[in-house]
Enzyme design. Structure first.
Site, PDB file in Angstrom:
ATOM      1  N   ARG A 164       0.818  -1.220   0.000  1.00  0.00           N
ATOM      2  CA  ARG A 164       0.000   0.000   0.000  1.00  0.00           C
ATOM      3  C   ARG A 164       0.854   1.273   0.000  1.00  0.00           C
ATOM      4  O   ARG A 164       0.470   2.300   0.569  1.00  0.00           O
ATOM      5  CB  ARG A 164      -0.942   0.050   1.204  1.00  0.00           C
ATOM      6  N   SER A 241     -11.056   0.196   3.351  1.00  0.00           N
ATOM      7  CA  SER A 241     -10.318  -0.026   4.608  1.00  0.00           C
ATOM      8  C   SER A 241      -9.772   1.309   5.097  1.00  0.00           C
ATOM      9  O   SER A 241      -9.056   1.986   4.350  1.00  0.00           O
ATOM     10  CB  SER A 241      -9.151  -0.970   4.376  1.00  0.00           C
ATOM     11  N   GLU A 335      -5.202   4.851   5.954  1.00  0.00           N
ATOM     12  CA  GLU A 335      -4.969   4.641   4.521  1.00  0.00           C
ATOM     13  C   GLU A 335      -5.442   5.817   3.652  1.00  0.00           C
ATOM     14  O   GLU A 335      -4.681   6.321   2.833  1.00  0.00           O
ATOM     15  CB  GLU A 335      -5.650   3.338   4.090  1.00  0.00           C
TER      16      GLU A 335
HETATM   17  P1  FAD Z   1      -8.656   9.223  -5.025  1.00  0.00           P
HETATM   18  O1  FAD Z   1      -9.386   8.731  -3.850  1.00  0.00           O
HETATM   19  O2  FAD Z   1      -9.318  10.269  -5.852  1.00  0.00           O
HETATM   20  O3  FAD Z   1      -7.212   9.627  -4.700  1.00  0.00           O
HETATM   21  C1  FAD Z   1      -6.407   8.840  -3.847  1.00  0.00           C
HETATM   22  C2  FAD Z   1      -4.986   9.438  -3.814  1.00  0.00           C
HETATM   23  O4  FAD Z   1      -4.389   9.296  -5.092  1.00  0.00           O
HETATM   24  C3  FAD Z   1      -4.974  10.936  -3.508  1.00  0.00           C
HETATM   25  O5  FAD Z   1      -3.796  11.198  -2.766  1.00  0.00           O
HETATM   26  C4  FAD Z   1      -4.889  11.590  -4.894  1.00  0.00           C
HETATM   27  O6  FAD Z   1      -4.251  12.838  -4.861  1.00  0.00           O
HETATM   28  C5  FAD Z   1      -4.046  10.570  -5.642  1.00  0.00           C
HETATM   29  N1  FAD Z   1      -4.352  10.523  -7.069  1.00  0.00           N
HETATM   30  C6  FAD Z   1      -5.524  10.161  -7.646  1.00  0.00           C
HETATM   31  N2  FAD Z   1      -5.415  10.219  -8.984  1.00  0.00           N
HETATM   32  C7  FAD Z   1      -4.159  10.635  -9.246  1.00  0.00           C
HETATM   33  C8  FAD Z   1      -3.433  10.901 -10.451  1.00  0.00           C
HETATM   34  N3  FAD Z   1      -3.971  10.768 -11.665  1.00  0.00           N
HETATM   35  N4  FAD Z   1      -2.155  11.345 -10.336  1.00  0.00           N
HETATM   36  C9  FAD Z   1      -1.572  11.510  -9.123  1.00  0.00           C
HETATM   37  N5  FAD Z   1      -2.199  11.269  -7.956  1.00  0.00           N
HETATM   38  C10 FAD Z   1      -3.476  10.826  -8.024  1.00  0.00           C
HETATM   39  N6  FAD Z   1      -7.884  -0.086  -2.169  1.00  0.00           N
HETATM   40  C11 FAD Z   1      -7.103  -1.181  -2.318  1.00  0.00           C
HETATM   41  O7  FAD Z   1      -5.877  -1.064  -2.433  1.00  0.00           O
HETATM   42  N7  FAD Z   1      -7.638  -2.437  -2.326  1.00  0.00           N
HETATM   43  C12 FAD Z   1      -8.964  -2.647  -2.215  1.00  0.00           C
HETATM   44  O8  FAD Z   1      -9.400  -3.800  -2.248  1.00  0.00           O
HETATM   45  C13 FAD Z   1      -9.820  -1.516  -2.033  1.00  0.00           C
HETATM   46  N8  FAD Z   1     -11.155  -1.670  -1.855  1.00  0.00           N
HETATM   47  C14 FAD Z   1     -11.952  -0.573  -1.665  1.00  0.00           C
HETATM   48  C15 FAD Z   1     -13.327  -0.768  -1.459  1.00  0.00           C
HETATM   49  C16 FAD Z   1     -14.165   0.328  -1.272  1.00  0.00           C
HETATM   50  C17 FAD Z   1     -15.643   0.080  -1.049  1.00  0.00           C
HETATM   51  C18 FAD Z   1     -13.629   1.631  -1.295  1.00  0.00           C
HETATM   52  C19 FAD Z   1     -14.533   2.806  -1.122  1.00  0.00           C
HETATM   53  C20 FAD Z   1     -12.265   1.828  -1.466  1.00  0.00           C
HETATM   54  C21 FAD Z   1     -11.406   0.722  -1.655  1.00  0.00           C
HETATM   55  N9  FAD Z   1     -10.028   0.884  -1.849  1.00  0.00           N
HETATM   56  C22 FAD Z   1      -9.225  -0.225  -2.031  1.00  0.00           C
HETATM   57  C23 FAD Z   1      -9.414   2.215  -1.838  1.00  0.00           C
HETATM   58  C24 FAD Z   1      -9.485   2.936  -3.215  1.00  0.00           C
HETATM   59  O9  FAD Z   1     -10.522   2.434  -4.009  1.00  0.00           O
HETATM   60  C25 FAD Z   1      -8.178   2.826  -3.987  1.00  0.00           C
HETATM   61  O10 FAD Z   1      -7.116   3.354  -3.242  1.00  0.00           O
HETATM   62  C26 FAD Z   1      -8.246   3.551  -5.340  1.00  0.00           C
HETATM   63  O11 FAD Z   1      -7.083   3.318  -6.078  1.00  0.00           O
HETATM   64  C27 FAD Z   1      -8.446   5.051  -5.200  1.00  0.00           C
HETATM   65  O12 FAD Z   1      -8.736   5.561  -6.495  1.00  0.00           O
HETATM   66  P2  FAD Z   1      -9.407   6.965  -6.730  1.00  0.00           P
HETATM   67  O13 FAD Z   1      -9.360   7.223  -8.195  1.00  0.00           O
HETATM   68  O14 FAD Z   1     -10.741   7.001  -6.096  1.00  0.00           O
HETATM   69  O15 FAD Z   1      -8.381   7.922  -6.000  1.00  0.00           O
HETATM   70  P1  NAP Z   2     -10.233 -10.611   5.034  1.00  0.00           P
HETATM   71  O1  NAP Z   2     -10.419 -11.767   4.112  1.00  0.00           O
HETATM   72  O2  NAP Z   2     -11.220 -10.364   6.114  1.00  0.00           O
HETATM   73  O3  NAP Z   2      -8.772 -10.708   5.668  1.00  0.00           O
HETATM   74  C1  NAP Z   2      -8.321  -9.711   6.570  1.00  0.00           C
HETATM   75  C2  NAP Z   2      -6.889  -9.345   6.219  1.00  0.00           C
HETATM   76  O4  NAP Z   2      -6.049 -10.473   6.364  1.00  0.00           O
HETATM   77  C3  NAP Z   2      -6.759  -8.903   4.802  1.00  0.00           C
HETATM   78  O5  NAP Z   2      -6.755  -7.502   4.805  1.00  0.00           O
HETATM   79  C4  NAP Z   2      -5.472  -9.507   4.283  1.00  0.00           C
HETATM   80  O6  NAP Z   2      -4.401  -8.605   4.169  1.00  0.00           O
HETATM   81  C5  NAP Z   2      -5.074 -10.504   5.352  1.00  0.00           C
HETATM   82  N1  NAP Z   2      -5.020 -11.851   4.757  1.00  0.00           N
HETATM   83  C6  NAP Z   2      -6.057 -12.719   4.601  1.00  0.00           C
HETATM   84  N2  NAP Z   2      -5.601 -13.859   4.054  1.00  0.00           N
HETATM   85  C7  NAP Z   2      -4.268 -13.707   3.871  1.00  0.00           C
HETATM   86  C8  NAP Z   2      -3.244 -14.552   3.339  1.00  0.00           C
HETATM   87  N3  NAP Z   2      -3.508 -15.785   2.904  1.00  0.00           N
HETATM   88  N4  NAP Z   2      -1.996 -14.067   3.306  1.00  0.00           N
HETATM   89  C9  NAP Z   2      -1.702 -12.817   3.723  1.00  0.00           C
HETATM   90  N5  NAP Z   2      -2.629 -11.973   4.240  1.00  0.00           N
HETATM   91  C10 NAP Z   2      -3.888 -12.418   4.310  1.00  0.00           C
HETATM   92  O7  NAP Z   2     -10.108  -9.283   4.161  1.00  0.00           O
HETATM   93  P2  NAP Z   2     -11.250  -8.412   3.458  1.00  0.00           P
HETATM   94  O8  NAP Z   2     -11.480  -7.196   4.229  1.00  0.00           O
HETATM   95  O9  NAP Z   2     -12.399  -9.290   3.057  1.00  0.00           O
HETATM   96  O10 NAP Z   2     -10.495  -7.976   2.119  1.00  0.00           O
HETATM   97  C11 NAP Z   2     -10.151  -8.912   1.132  1.00  0.00           C
HETATM   98  C12 NAP Z   2      -9.024  -8.334   0.296  1.00  0.00           C
HETATM   99  O11 NAP Z   2      -9.448  -7.109  -0.295  1.00  0.00           O
HETATM  100  C13 NAP Z   2      -7.781  -8.001   1.120  1.00  0.00           C
HETATM  101  O12 NAP Z   2      -6.638  -8.296   0.375  1.00  0.00           O
HETATM  102  C14 NAP Z   2      -7.903  -6.522   1.381  1.00  0.00           C
HETATM  103  O13 NAP Z   2      -6.646  -5.881   1.485  1.00  0.00           O
HETATM  104  C15 NAP Z   2      -8.636  -6.040   0.125  1.00  0.00           C
HETATM  105  N6  NAP Z   2      -9.472  -4.853   0.471  1.00  0.00           N
HETATM  106  C16 NAP Z   2      -8.832  -3.660   0.609  1.00  0.00           C
HETATM  107  C17 NAP Z   2      -9.567  -2.513   0.898  1.00  0.00           C
HETATM  108  C18 NAP Z   2      -8.889  -1.158   0.986  1.00  0.00           C
HETATM  109  O14 NAP Z   2      -9.579  -0.142   1.019  1.00  0.00           O
HETATM  110  N7  NAP Z   2      -7.577  -1.108   1.003  1.00  0.00           N
HETATM  111  C19 NAP Z   2     -10.938  -2.586   1.081  1.00  0.00           C
HETATM  112  C20 NAP Z   2     -11.545  -3.830   0.973  1.00  0.00           C
HETATM  113  C21 NAP Z   2     -10.801  -4.969   0.660  1.00  0.00           C
HETATM  114  P3  NAP Z   2      -4.066  -7.680   2.917  1.00  0.00           P
HETATM  115  O15 NAP Z   2      -4.871  -6.468   3.107  1.00  0.00           O
HETATM  116  O16 NAP Z   2      -2.624  -7.435   3.071  1.00  0.00           O
HETATM  117  O17 NAP Z   2      -4.408  -8.403   1.665  1.00  0.00           O
END
Ligand code: FAD
Ligand code: NAP
Length: 340
Positions: A164, A241, A335
């Site tokens: 991340r 998250s 995050e």
């Molecule tokens: P924004 O929210 O608009 O911006 C995020 C950051 O990126 C800001 O700092 C912004 O300045 C910068 N940015 C955006 N666009 C640009 C650009 N073109 N150039 C330079 N900087 C830029 N994230 C995960 O990693 N894994 C997941 O599974 C995941 N699941 C999610 C589920 C839900 C329901 C939600 C709401 C969010 C989730 N996220 C997840 C977080 C999010 O969706 C990601 O981080 C996504 O990449 C953000 O994209 P955005 O276009 O909305 O960026």
């Molecule tokens: P989950 O299955 O409830 O698991 C909780 C956490 O445990 C996850 O975040 C994941 O870490 C870790 N994990 C589970 N199994 C693993 C494995 N085999 N090895 C290493 N790490 C493991 O998670 P969840 O909330 O449903 O999400 C599922 C996936 O979607 C995850 O990878 C999560 O990161 C991603 N997600 C991200 C966001 C966001 O906003 N960043 C939002 C929703 C879902 P990791 O996060 O490192 O994968």
């Protein structure tokens, strides 16, 4: 291209925080970006880049010029029998890209289905899910330096990706606009089903069908699992998250495990990862409200905003962080990025 003043950002952030930009514009070419930077310079405005607003917490008044890159689409730039390299515009919706590439027989992004937001933001926090990260497929990130207007290209190693994290959240934070991203995808399917519940679903599928799940079906599973436990921002505003999963050292982990023998843990090269959602859940905070902000019932890592301001969201997050620190001695890292 138009520059709007006092522009309403409420529909441009998935926490649905009431927010207004001092100035706002949308760009879709280098020419537009150059004009936007010139406008900002002439008014002495800081430039802030917004994508889909799914990983930001906004203040009520966001100062400066907010720039949103809305250029969409992708093109194949090179391919051979095994791989294809595509260049994708920053404003392309991420999930649509995942599904379009799979339909074309370009594999790899299936575990990252249904992540909201745009392609330009994917390298910023190196989006990840179910054991796959954007960095596994990104070859080059192209962009423009917001201070100098100079275009740049960084290869994968130069982006300094980790869990991340990337250079775009460190040295280059708020300094660049990413205009496009090159991905190298596979022409052969090789699915990654290490994480629960995908591993259970895949082995059951193998027992019944005698073959490995296809990438397209895996993407559908990911979509279904996510829909079953993550709130849709349109219905329950959230930013996914809210905290990163902490990675701690062996000594600290054993201390926590002595007190909480059931704690899940995952060994990483940099230490032991523990799920932040589990820590919050064990404190009995699932479903609990902190003012207008609620810890989601099905996933304690997600904060749902019920009409609060960005400050309310940050206040709730700080209380949760404090409780986790007091009980486990673990510091959670937020995050979503702050927009103020
Ligand atoms: P924004 O929210 O608009 O911006 C995020 C950051 O990126 C800001 O700092 C912004 O300045 C910068 N940015 C955006 N666009 C640009 C650009 N073109 N150039 C330079 N900087 C830029 N994230 C995960 O990693 N894994 C997941 O599974 C995941 N699941 C999610 C589920 C839900 C329901 C939600 C709401 C969010 C989730 N996220 C997840 C977080 C999010 O969706 C990601 O981080 C996504 O990449 C953000 O994209 P955005 O276009 O909305 O960026
Ligand atoms: P989950 O299955 O409830 O698991 C909780 C956490 O445990 C996850 O975040 C994941 O870490 C870790 N994990 C589970 N199994 C693993 C494995 N085999 N090895 C290493 N790490 C493991 O998670 P969840 O909330 O449903 O999400 C599922 C996936 O979607 C995850 O990878 C999560 O990161 C991603 N997600 C991200 C966001 C966001 O906003 N960043 C939002 C929703 C879902 P990791 O996060 O490192 O994968």
């Amino acid at each position: 291209m138009q520059f709007h003043s006092f522009y309403d950002l409420t529909n441009l952030n998935t926490l649905a925080v009431d927010a207004q930009a001092e100035y706002f514009c949308q760009v879709q070419s280098l020419e537009d970006i150059t004009a936007a930077l010139a406008f900002a310079r002439s008014q002495s405005l800081p430039v802030k880049v917004l994508g889909g607003g799914s990983n930001v917490v906004m203040a009520a008044h966001v100062s400066g010029l907010i720039v949103q890159d809305i250029a969409k689409g992708f093109e194949v730039i090179v391919q051979d029998d095994k791989h294809v390299t595509i260049k994708v515009q920053a404003g392309q919706n991420w999930h649509e890209l995942v599904m379009q590439t799979l339909e074309l027989g370009y594999y790899g992004l299936e575990n990252l289905a249904y992540i909201p937001g745009c392609v330009g933001a994917a390298p910023v926090q190196n989006i990840g899910a179910y054991g796959v990260e954007a960095k596994d497929f990104i070859s080059v990130v192209h962009g423009v330096n917001l201070e100098t207007g100079i275009v740049f290209s960084l290869d994968n190693a130069q982006c300094d990706f980790s869990y991340r994290e990337s250079i775009f959240k460190q040295e280059l934070e708020a300094k660049v606009l990413i205009t496009s991203v090159d991905f190298v995808l596979n022409k052969q399917e090789s699915v990654m089903v290490k994480y629960a519940p995908l591993n259970t679903m895949a082995s059951q599928y193998f027992d019944e069908e005698g073959k490995q799940v296809s990438a397209l079906l895996l993407a559908q599973w990911v979509i279904n699992v996510r829909k079953s436990k993550l709130p849709e921002p349109r219905e329950l505003p959230n930013a996914g998250s809210f905290f990163k999963n902490p990675v701690i050292n062996q000594h600290d982990f054993l201390q926590i495990k002595a007190q909480y023998p059931d704690i899940p843990s995952y060994e990483q090269a940099s230490g032991i990862k523990i799920p932040a959602g589990w820590l919050i859940d064990q404190l009995g905070l699932k479903g609990q409200s902190f003012g207008p902000v609620r810890v989601h019932e099905k996933q304690a890592l997600v904060l749902v905003n019920q009409g609060g301001t960005g400050e309310d969201v940050i206040a709730a997050a700080s209380e949760i962080k404090q409780k986790v620190l007091m009980h486990y001695g673990v510091t959670l890292e937020q995050e979503p990025r702050l927009f103020s």
